[in-house]
Design a protein around this motif. Sequence first.
Motif, PDB file in Angstrom:
ATOM      1  N   GLY A 108      17.019  -3.979  49.276  1.00 29.65           N
ATOM      2  CA  GLY A 108      15.682  -3.641  49.738  1.00 29.65           C
ATOM      3  C   GLY A 108      15.178  -2.441  48.959  1.00 29.65           C
ATOM      4  O   GLY A 108      15.958  -1.561  48.599  1.00 29.65           O
ATOM      5  N   SER A 109      13.887  -2.424  48.695  1.00 26.14           N
ATOM      6  CA  SER A 109      13.310  -1.283  47.991  1.00 26.14           C
ATOM      7  C   SER A 109      11.881  -1.082  48.465  1.00 26.14           C
ATOM      8  O   SER A 109      11.205  -2.043  48.837  1.00 26.14           O
ATOM      9  N   HIS A 163       8.208   8.220  45.629  1.00 24.79           N
ATOM     10  CA  HIS A 163       9.535   8.148  46.235  1.00 24.79           C
ATOM     11  C   HIS A 163       9.901   6.672  46.273  1.00 24.79           C
ATOM     12  O   HIS A 163       9.262   5.893  46.989  1.00 24.79           O
ATOM     13  N   THR A 164      10.908   6.283  45.494  1.00 28.04           N
ATOM     14  CA  THR A 164      11.331   4.891  45.430  1.00 28.04           C
ATOM     15  C   THR A 164      12.697   4.773  46.081  1.00 28.04           C
ATOM     16  O   THR A 164      13.699   5.264  45.547  1.00 28.04           O
ATOM     17  N   ASP A 199      22.114   3.675  51.162  1.00 27.71           N
ATOM     18  CA  ASP A 199      20.716   4.087  51.136  1.00 27.71           C
ATOM     19  C   ASP A 199      20.562   5.188  50.098  1.00 27.71           C
ATOM     20  O   ASP A 199      21.384   6.103  50.029  1.00 27.71           O
ATOM     21  N   ASP A 200      19.499   5.099  49.303  1.00 33.65           N
ATOM     22  CA  ASP A 200      19.283   6.049  48.223  1.00 33.65           C
ATOM     23  C   ASP A 200      17.777   6.187  48.007  1.00 33.65           C
ATOM     24  O   ASP A 200      16.995   5.355  48.474  1.00 33.65           O
ATOM     25  N   CYS A 201      17.382   7.222  47.310  1.00 38.37           N
ATOM     26  CA  CYS A 201      15.967   7.409  46.999  1.00 38.37           C
ATOM     27  C   CYS A 201      15.851   8.199  45.697  1.00 38.37           C
ATOM     28  O   CYS A 201      16.549   9.190  45.498  1.00 38.37           O
ATOM     29  N   VAL A 202      14.981   7.733  44.822  1.00 40.90           N
ATOM     30  CA  VAL A 202      14.745   8.385  43.535  1.00 40.90           C
ATOM     31  C   VAL A 202      13.307   8.888  43.519  1.00 40.90           C
ATOM     32  O   VAL A 202      12.378   8.147  43.845  1.00 40.90           O
ATOM     33  N   ASP A 203      13.129  10.135  43.142  1.00 37.09           N
ATOM     34  CA  ASP A 203      11.803  10.729  43.078  1.00 37.09           C
ATOM     35  C   ASP A 203      11.314  10.788  41.637  1.00 37.09           C
ATOM     36  O   ASP A 203      12.091  11.067  40.718  1.00 37.09           O
ATOM     37  N   ALA A 226      12.419   3.641  38.341  1.00 40.29           N
ATOM     38  CA  ALA A 226      11.982   3.850  39.726  1.00 40.29           C
ATOM     39  C   ALA A 226      10.464   3.878  39.824  1.00 40.29           C
ATOM     40  O   ALA A 226       9.895   3.450  40.834  1.00 40.29           O
ATOM     41  N   LEU A 227       9.786   4.355  38.797  1.00 41.37           N
ATOM     42  CA  LEU A 227       8.331   4.428  38.826  1.00 41.37           C
ATOM     43  C   LEU A 227       7.711   3.036  38.923  1.00 41.37           C
ATOM     44  O   LEU A 227       6.686   2.850  39.558  1.00 41.37           O
ATOM     45  N   ILE A 228       8.356   2.047  38.324  1.00 43.33           N
ATOM     46  CA  ILE A 228       7.832   0.685  38.357  1.00 43.33           C
ATOM     47  C   ILE A 228       8.161   0.015  39.693  1.00 43.33           C
ATOM     48  O   ILE A 228       7.502  -0.928  40.099  1.00 43.33           O
ATOM     49  N   GLY A 229       9.182   0.522  40.410  1.00 41.76           N
ATOM     50  CA  GLY A 229       9.424   0.011  41.744  1.00 41.76           C
ATOM     51  C   GLY A 229      10.854  -0.305  42.119  1.00 41.76           C
ATOM     52  O   GLY A 229      11.114  -0.675  43.259  1.00 41.76           O
ATOM     53  N   LEU A 230      11.811  -0.163  41.184  1.00 46.89           N
ATOM     54  CA  LEU A 230      13.209  -0.423  41.515  1.00 46.89           C
ATOM     55  C   LEU A 230      14.075   0.464  40.620  1.00 46.89           C
ATOM     56  O   LEU A 230      14.083   0.287  39.397  1.00 46.89           O
ATOM     57  N   PRO A 231      14.801   1.429  41.186  1.00 46.86           N
ATOM     58  CA  PRO A 231      15.599   2.354  40.373  1.00 46.86           C
ATOM     59  C   PRO A 231      16.873   1.680  39.833  1.00 46.86           C
ATOM     60  O   PRO A 231      17.901   1.634  40.492  1.00 46.86           O
TER      61      PRO A 231
END
Length: 193
Positions: free
Chosen positions: A66-67, A103-104, A117-121, A171-176
């Motif tokens: 999931g993203s 925040h992706t 669970d993870d998140c890339v800024d 990540a900017l495009i939508g999936l890190p």
Amino acid sequence: MKLILASASPWRRELLSRLEIPFACVNADVDESPQPGESPRALARRLAALKADTVLARHPDALVIGSDQVGTLDGHTPVGKPGTLERAVAQLQAASGRSMHFHTALALRAAGQPAIDDCVDVQVRFRTLTAAEIRAYLARDPDALHCAGSARCEGLGISLLEAIHSDDPSALIGLPLIRLAGHLRTLGFDLLG
């Protein structure tokens, strides 16, 4: 184990295909409304997990990815997909000479495995834009109406920017992808085997 991307996004599908592993796409179709007082980063993380959990419930034999991405202008004002030319113009006028933060979030779920669970800024700094540049860009890239912030960095939108800062540019495009590849390796996916 079957791999499922819990998304209908063509951009996320294209990104995941870069890892050259077989996968299916299933739209999670969840309510993406923010909760009262929820920060943009927390919203992205919650929605990524909700999408993964929702699809896993329908496909318990799969590893589900999931993203979700939430953008803000200067870290405060929410930035979504404009949907119309007028809103895209307004977004780019507001972004001119300023920064957007994205925040992706990433969530991996499989039965019997611990949740990941993870998140890339990502920080995107726009150069000062003229009204003519904004109109010319939007006339040439109609897909910008379907991207948060209205500037598709994988296309002509890159010309609107001064800088992109992130540990994982995809990540900017939508999936890190850098983070995702690392998590997949820990789960036993041999991406180069």
